[in-house]
Design an enzyme around this catalytic site. Structure first.
Site, PDB file in Angstrom:
ATOM      1  CE  LYS A  83      -4.154   1.644   2.624  1.00  0.00           C
ATOM      2  NZ  LYS A  83      -4.790   1.182   3.929  1.00  0.00           N
TER       3      LYS A  83
HETATM    4  O1  G3P Z   1      -9.308   2.159   4.974  1.00  0.00           O
HETATM    5  C1  G3P Z   1      -8.717   2.866   4.987  1.00  0.00           C
HETATM    6  C2  G3P Z   1      -9.600   3.732   6.331  1.00  0.00           C
HETATM    7  O2  G3P Z   1      -8.424   2.779   7.569  1.00  0.00           O
HETATM    8  C3  G3P Z   1      -9.682   4.835   6.880  1.00  0.00           C
HETATM    9  O3  G3P Z   1     -10.621   5.220   7.651  1.00  0.00           O
HETATM   10  O4  G3P Z   1     -12.702   5.767   8.944  1.00  0.00           O
HETATM   11  O5  G3P Z   1      -9.735   6.552   9.484  1.00  0.00           O
HETATM   12  O6  G3P Z   1     -11.624   7.332   7.904  1.00  0.00           O
HETATM   13  P1  G3P Z   1     -11.303   6.709   8.677  1.00  0.00           P
END
Ligand code: G3P
Length: 217
Positions: A83
């Site tokens: 990634k």
């Molecule tokens: O896959 C990306 C994710 O981990 C981010 O999620 O909820 O931190 O914006 P969030």
């Protein structure tokens, strides 16, 4: 549509995996922090559990260093997806590692143009962050729709991995638009099974069943 689980919590992954709900896993530095585990150890355990792609994120910022980290992460298991962030150096890294036959997930995507660049650099997955766009009052699902249209126009094979999925409605919308994959926290995936009318209906069935005085076993 494929379901990836957005976590480095082994127990949570195992629980969903037993139900056949896990097509892959995504992690990031914040999720590694949350797990309290060593990145190489926990990623190896996840790869042993799940046969689909497991995203492990590089943390260097320069292409040369990102490439070296990506190669090291890819040694963990054949199902590792490296990634990389959607920066110019991340795109360079994507081009090199995808050229070596490694799967690459380009993350932190917030525009259709960024997604176009990732596809041209050979990304296996592009990760547009839906919830974080919603956070700043921009409809994250519009981005998923734009990328779907652009990728289809030119037959790009990069898979749209809708990320930063926070709600069950995000899952429905991403599926309707035609995202190839959603990655969501375990709690969101489990919440997909719940409906108040299911609970209410079950309550009635159980009450009526008790009145019959019967047993199946
Ligand atoms: O896959 C990306 C994710 O981990 C981010 O999620 O909820 O931190 O914006 P969030």
């Amino acid at each position: 549509m494929k379901f990836f689980v957005d976590t480095a919590d082994i127990d949570a992954i195992a629980e969903l995996n037993d139900l056949g709900m896990v097509d892959g896993v995504t992690t990031n530095p914040s999720l590694i922090l949350k797990s309290g585990r060593d990145i190489l150890e926990v990623t190896k355990e996840i790869c042993a559990l799940v046969s689909g792609p497991v995203s492990a994120e590089v943390v260097a910022l320069k292409a040369e260093d990102m490439i070296a980290e990506g190669r090291k992460l890819a040694e963990i298991a054949p199902n590792i997806t490296v990634k990389v962030p959607l920066t110019w150096d991340g795109l360079k890294t994507c081009k090199v590692l995808s050229g070596e036959g490694k799967m690459v997930n380009v993350t932190l995507c917030f525009s259709a143009n960024q997604a176009l660049l990732a596809a041209k650099a050979g990304a296996t997955f592009i990760s547009p962050f839906v919830g974080r766009l919603d956070d700043i009052n921009i409809d994250g699902m519009d981005l998923i729709a734009d990328i779907r249209e652009i990728y289809d126009n030119f037959d790009f094979q990069t898979e749209i991995l809708a990320a930063s999925i926070r709600t069950v409605n995000h899952v429905t919308e991403a599926a309707k638009i035609g995202a190839d994959v959603i990655t969501a926290p375990p709690a969101v995936i489990k919440a997909l099974a719940t409906h108040p009318l299911t609970d209410k209906g079950l309550e009635t069935f159980m009450a009526d069943w008790a009145k019959t005085g019967q047993k199946i076993l």
